[in-house]
Design a protein around this motif. Structure first.
Motif, mmCIF file in Angstrom:
data_model
loop_
_atom_site.group_PDB
_atom_site.id
_atom_site.type_symbol
_atom_site.label_atom_id
_atom_site.label_comp_id
_atom_site.label_asym_id
_atom_site.label_seq_id
_atom_site.Cartn_x
_atom_site.Cartn_y
_atom_site.Cartn_z
ATOM 1 N N ASP A 158 0.815 -1.219 0.000
ATOM 2 C CA ASP A 158 0.000 0.000 0.000
ATOM 3 C C ASP A 158 0.849 1.270 0.000
ATOM 4 N N ASP A 159 1.946 1.247 0.753
ATOM 5 C CA ASP A 159 2.743 2.465 0.866
ATOM 6 C C ASP A 159 3.588 2.757 -0.378
ATOM 7 N N GLN A 160 3.524 1.860 -1.372
ATOM 8 C CA GLN A 160 4.246 2.074 -2.624
ATOM 9 C C GLN A 160 3.306 2.379 -3.795
ATOM 10 N N MET A 161 2.011 2.447 -3.522
ATOM 11 C CA MET A 161 1.040 2.582 -4.609
ATOM 12 C C MET A 161 1.167 3.892 -5.371
ATOM 13 N N ALA A 162 1.404 4.994 -4.644
ATOM 14 C CA ALA A 162 1.560 6.277 -5.327
ATOM 15 C C ALA A 162 2.811 6.277 -6.192
ATOM 16 N N ARG A 163 3.879 5.683 -5.694
ATOM 17 C CA ARG A 163 5.116 5.588 -6.482
ATOM 18 C C ARG A 163 4.900 4.729 -7.725
ATOM 19 N N PHE A 164 4.157 3.651 -7.584
ATOM 20 C CA PHE A 164 3.883 2.765 -8.715
ATOM 21 C C PHE A 164 3.058 3.504 -9.764
ATOM 22 N N ALA A 165 2.056 4.249 -9.309
ATOM 23 C CA ALA A 165 1.234 5.029 -10.242
ATOM 24 C C ALA A 165 2.088 6.048 -10.983
ATOM 25 N N ALA A 166 2.987 6.711 -10.253
ATOM 26 C CA ALA A 166 3.869 7.700 -10.887
ATOM 27 C C ALA A 166 4.777 7.036 -11.915
ATOM 28 N N ALA A 167 5.283 5.861 -11.576
ATOM 29 C CA ALA A 167 6.146 5.139 -12.511
ATOM 30 C C ALA A 167 5.399 4.805 -13.797
ATOM 31 N N LEU A 168 4.175 4.358 -13.666
ATOM 32 C CA LEU A 168 3.386 4.001 -14.850
ATOM 33 C C LEU A 168 3.081 5.231 -15.704
ATOM 34 N N VAL A 169 2.844 6.355 -15.064
ATOM 35 C CA VAL A 169 2.630 7.594 -15.824
ATOM 36 C C VAL A 169 3.892 7.961 -16.593
ATOM 37 N N ARG A 170 5.032 7.855 -15.948
ATOM 38 C CA ARG A 170 6.292 8.198 -16.613
ATOM 39 C C ARG A 170 6.555 7.264 -17.789
ATOM 40 N N VAL A 171 6.169 6.013 -17.662
ATOM 41 C CA VAL A 171 6.297 5.063 -18.768
ATOM 42 C C VAL A 171 5.398 5.493 -19.932
ATOM 43 N N THR A 172 4.191 5.937 -19.610
ATOM 44 C CA THR A 172 3.270 6.400 -20.644
ATOM 45 C C THR A 172 3.858 7.587 -21.408
ATOM 46 N N LEU A 173 4.525 8.479 -20.696
ATOM 47 C CA LEU A 173 5.032 9.715 -21.288
ATOM 48 C C LEU A 173 6.379 9.556 -21.982
ATOM 49 N N ASP A 174 7.068 8.459 -21.725
ATOM 50 C CA ASP A 174 8.426 8.287 -22.240
ATOM 51 C C ASP A 174 8.547 6.941 -22.954
ATOM 52 N N ARG A 175 8.432 6.985 -24.265
ATOM 53 C CA ARG A 175 8.452 5.743 -25.044
ATOM 54 C C ARG A 175 9.785 5.005 -24.905
ATOM 55 N N LYS A 176 10.868 5.765 -24.847
ATOM 56 C CA LYS A 176 12.186 5.135 -24.717
ATOM 57 C C LYS A 176 12.291 4.389 -23.391
ATOM 58 N N LEU A 177 11.784 5.010 -22.327
ATOM 59 C CA LEU A 177 11.793 4.359 -21.010
ATOM 60 C C LEU A 177 10.973 3.071 -21.054
ATOM 61 N N ALA A 178 9.811 3.133 -21.695
ATOM 62 C CA ALA A 178 8.965 1.941 -21.802
ATOM 63 C C ALA A 178 9.696 0.817 -22.520
ATOM 64 N N GLU A 179 10.391 1.159 -23.598
ATOM 65 C CA GLU A 179 11.127 0.143 -24.356
ATOM 66 C C GLU A 179 12.250 -0.460 -23.520
ATOM 67 N N GLU A 180 12.950 0.383 -22.758
ATOM 68 C CA GLU A 180 14.055 -0.110 -21.926
ATOM 69 C C GLU A 180 13.536 -1.064 -20.856
ATOM 70 N N LEU A 181 12.424 -0.719 -20.249
ATOM 71 C CA LEU A 181 11.877 -1.579 -19.193
ATOM 72 C C LEU A 181 11.338 -2.885 -19.774
ATOM 73 N N ARG A 182 10.753 -2.821 -20.964
ATOM 74 C CA ARG A 182 10.270 -4.051 -21.609
ATOM 75 C C ARG A 182 11.433 -4.954 -21.980
ATOM 76 N N SER A 183 12.481 -4.359 -22.520
ATOM 77 C CA SER A 183 13.625 -5.168 -22.988
ATOM 78 C C SER A 183 14.374 -5.807 -21.819
ATOM 79 N N ALA A 184 14.226 -5.223 -20.627
ATOM 80 C CA ALA A 184 14.897 -5.785 -19.449
ATOM 81 C C ALA A 184 14.123 -6.923 -18.852
ATOM 82 N N ALA A 185 12.913 -7.162 -19.353
ATOM 83 C CA ALA A 185 12.051 -8.214 -18.785
ATOM 84 C C ALA A 185 12.631 -9.585 -19.068
#
Length: 209
Positions: free
Chosen positions: A182-209
């Motif tokens: 629960d105490d990480q939910m706001a951080r998780f939401a922020a991370a997902l927003v940043r992924v939405t706004l940054d295509r390069k970041l999204a690609e880097e995180l996907r490729s690290a999977a």
């Protein structure tokens, strides 16, 4: 794990980036609302954050202090943050919003929380009564305030769900909520927003999977 990588790479809330030490107290809650107003415009998030920092430095840290600043002081602060396309209209908006909060809630957003009576949808609606806060701004505020207002959890709006889709995570708020404490939910939401706004970041995180 994708979620841990996302939190580590970009799980910083916008409130933290703007220098807001968020807690359930009038001043930081108001500062979060100001940030939500700024982030609502079609302008880069880093510019909105910089403008928020300049406004706070100029004294706009509570509704009372915002009303005490002049319109020109608010325009100048926004200009220093390079929030130049919307500086004059936003300076007016912030003054009007501060007056509404003073008149209706005594300048304390905890009274708005009390008026919502634990109903996140009602809180969302009440937020939109503040000048400069539409549905997008209300979502921004709720995404971040869930760190200190448990009844708002989980708040994963369209922008966060878009980030979840980019990372091939479930696009269901309840399932996403089950992936972090629960105490990480706001951080998780922020991370997902940043992924939405940054295509390069999204690609880097996907490729690290």
């Amino acid at each position: 794990m994708k979620v841990r990588r996302a939190l580590d790479a970009c799980g910083r809330t916008y409130a933290d980036e703007a220098g807001i030490k968020l807690r359930d107290a009038p001043a930081p809650l108001y500062q979060l609302l100001v940030l939500a107003v700024l982030l609502s415009a079609r302008i880069k998030a880093d510019i909105a954050v910089a403008a928020a920092r300049e406004l706070f430095a100029a004294g706009c840290t509570t509704p009372e202090k915002t009303v005490d600043t002049t319109w020109q002081q608010r325009v100048d602060a926004l200009g220093r943050g390079h929030y130049v396309r919307y500086d004059e209209s936003t300076a007016t908006t912030l003054g009007d919003g501060a007056r509404l909060l003073l008149d209706k809630y005594g300048g304390d957003l905890r009274r708005m929380r009390k008026a919502a009576d634990g109903d996140p949808r009602k809180l969302h609606r009440l937020l939109t009564e503040v000048k400069g806060i539409g549905p997008t701004g209300a979502d921004i505020f709720c995404r971040e305030v869930q760190a200190v207002w448990p009844e708002v959890r989980p708040h994963f709006d369209k922008k966060t769900l878009s980030g979840a889709r980019e990372l091939r995570l479930p696009e269901d708020p309840e399932k996403l909520a089950g992936m972090v404490p629960d105490d990480q939910m706001a951080r998780f939401a922020a991370a997902l927003v940043r992924v939405t706004l940054d295509r390069k970041l999204a690609e880097e995180l996907r490729s690290a999977a």
